[in-house]
Design a protein around this motif. Structure first.
Motif, PDB file in Angstrom:
ATOM      1  N   ALA A 183      43.311  36.215  24.755  1.00  0.00           N
ATOM      2  CA  ALA A 183      42.851  35.928  26.115  1.00  0.00           C
ATOM      3  C   ALA A 183      41.824  36.954  26.577  1.00  0.00           C
ATOM      4  CB  ALA A 183      44.041  35.900  27.072  1.00  0.00           C
ATOM      5  N   ALA A 206      38.555  36.414  24.753  1.00  0.00           N
ATOM      6  CA  ALA A 206      37.857  35.244  25.279  1.00  0.00           C
ATOM      7  C   ALA A 206      37.015  35.573  26.504  1.00  0.00           C
ATOM      8  CB  ALA A 206      38.861  34.148  25.631  1.00  0.00           C
ATOM      9  N   LEU A 207      37.297  36.688  27.174  1.00  0.00           N
ATOM     10  CA  LEU A 207      36.528  37.059  28.369  1.00  0.00           C
ATOM     11  C   LEU A 207      35.093  37.437  28.036  1.00  0.00           C
ATOM     12  CD1 LEU A 207      39.227  39.121  30.305  1.00  0.00           C
ATOM     13  CD2 LEU A 207      38.530  36.735  30.680  1.00  0.00           C
ATOM     14  N   ARG A 231      33.227  35.246  26.962  1.00  0.00           N
ATOM     15  CA  ARG A 231      32.538  34.005  27.320  1.00  0.00           C
ATOM     16  C   ARG A 231      32.566  33.810  28.830  1.00  0.00           C
ATOM     17  NH1 ARG A 231      36.133  32.136  23.428  1.00  0.00           N
ATOM     18  NH2 ARG A 231      37.159  30.841  25.016  1.00  0.00           N
ATOM     19  N   SER A 282      32.564  31.120  30.636  1.00  0.00           N
ATOM     20  CA  SER A 282      33.508  30.092  31.099  1.00  0.00           C
ATOM     21  C   SER A 282      34.908  30.670  31.232  1.00  0.00           C
ATOM     22  CB  SER A 282      33.508  28.904  30.140  1.00  0.00           C
ATOM     23  OG  SER A 282      33.857  29.309  28.822  1.00  0.00           O
ATOM     24  N   ALA A 283      35.307  31.506  30.280  1.00  0.00           N
ATOM     25  CA  ALA A 283      36.639  32.116  30.343  1.00  0.00           C
ATOM     26  C   ALA A 283      36.728  33.111  31.496  1.00  0.00           C
ATOM     27  CB  ALA A 283      36.955  32.808  29.014  1.00  0.00           C
ATOM     28  N   ARG A 284      35.652  33.848  31.727  1.00  0.00           N
ATOM     29  CA  ARG A 284      35.648  34.792  32.851  1.00  0.00           C
ATOM     30  C   ARG A 284      35.801  34.055  34.183  1.00  0.00           C
ATOM     31  NH1 ARG A 284      31.532  37.084  29.655  1.00  0.00           N
ATOM     32  NH2 ARG A 284      29.830  36.274  30.950  1.00  0.00           N
ATOM     33  N   ARG A 336      37.177  31.089  34.705  1.00  0.00           N
ATOM     34  CA  ARG A 336      38.527  30.527  34.825  1.00  0.00           C
ATOM     35  C   ARG A 336      39.546  31.595  35.184  1.00  0.00           C
ATOM     36  NH1 ARG A 336      37.173  27.699  30.110  1.00  0.00           N
ATOM     37  NH2 ARG A 336      38.411  29.172  28.884  1.00  0.00           N
TER      38      ARG A 336
END
Length: 265
Positions: free
Chosen positions: A12, A15-16, A18, A20-22, A24
């Motif tokens: 997780a 993924a930050l 990206r 989009s992940a940030r 969300r």
């Protein structure tokens, strides 16, 4: 100690990297001791967690985090390497909340100068301009829509901690940001090679905003027409131009010429 680089928590955080992940998650990553030190010093309330590699010499950061009530997690080198996308992790990573402010808050000061980034796409350039704005004493930085994400890991690293030293507003079209500066009594100076005013002749004595354009195409004619003046940095040698970060730094330091140097903090 965290030892599993495939753990969901580790995935997780990785993924930050990206956008989009940030968006969300409503969080981003600060990688390396300089950035972590500055966020713990200037905005500890935004730090959610700290991850420290076992054996890394970051006792001061661990102490600062614990003093601020931030959970600290020790991890082995494999986990640290899995947390971030840098080739050589520096042994400490913070997970933080966003800290940008509204345009109104960023323009609250009625003196000095601010910097507006219009469609700046390169993360290294954006971060370097923020760092330069901090060093030159800018009151704020405004970043338009279609610019690079402020929380891109490369932007965060390039600011070298300046991300937490001055107000930064994110979003809004360029025309709206120009109008907001003018409504607050700031003259907008478009920095562009097409300018008829040379930097040494520009009026920098009243509150103003430097408008910096895209790395490849600069500022279009319509955007330049919205500014109060278009200013170019004189080229005395054979160089075709300066890159964005260099030109921005030259302009900002021209504005800072009369500012007193602040003592170390």
């Amino acid at each position: 100690m965290l030892t599993n680089p495939r753990a969901e928590r580790v995935k997780a955080i990785r993924a930050l990297g990206r956008r989009s992940a940030r968006l969300r998650a409503g969080r981003f990553v600060v990688d390396g001791p300089q950035g972590v030190r500055e966020v713990l010093r200037f905005a500890p309330h935004t730090v959610l967690e700290l991850y420290v590699e076992s054996g890394a010499r970051h006792d001061d950061l661990v102490t600062a985090a614990r003093d601020a009530g931030v959970p600290v997690h020790e991890c082995d080198p494999a986990v640290m390497a899995a947390l971030v996308d840098t080739q050589h992790p520096q042994g400490v990573v913070a997970v933080c909340r966003p800290m940008d402010v509204s345009v109104e808050e960023a323009l609250a000061a009625d003196d000095g100068f601010v910097v507006v980034l219009a469609h700046v796409r390169d993360p290294g350039n954006a971060g370097t301009v923020i760092r330069g704005a901090d060093a030159a004493g800018a009151r704020a930085v405004l970043i338009s829509d279609a610019s690079v994400d402020l929380y891109n890991p490369k932007v965060v690293r390039s600011t070298a901690g300046s991300l937490w030293h001055l107000p930064i507003a994110v979003g809004g079209d360029v025309a709206g940001l120009i109008a907001a500066c003018q409504a607050r009594g700031r003259r907008v100076l478009a920095a562009d090679g097409a300018g008829s005013t040379l930097l040494p002749d520009a009026d920098l004595n009243s509150p103003h905003a430097w408008l910096m354009g895209n790395e490849a195409w600069g500022l279009d004619e319509h955007t330049r027409s919205l500014a109060d003046d278009v200013v170019r940095v004189p080229i005395h040698g054979h160089a075709e131009s300066l890159n964005l970060a260099m030109a921005a730094t030259v302009c900002m330091y021209a504005s800072a010429a009369e500012l007193p140097e602040l003592p170390p903090v």
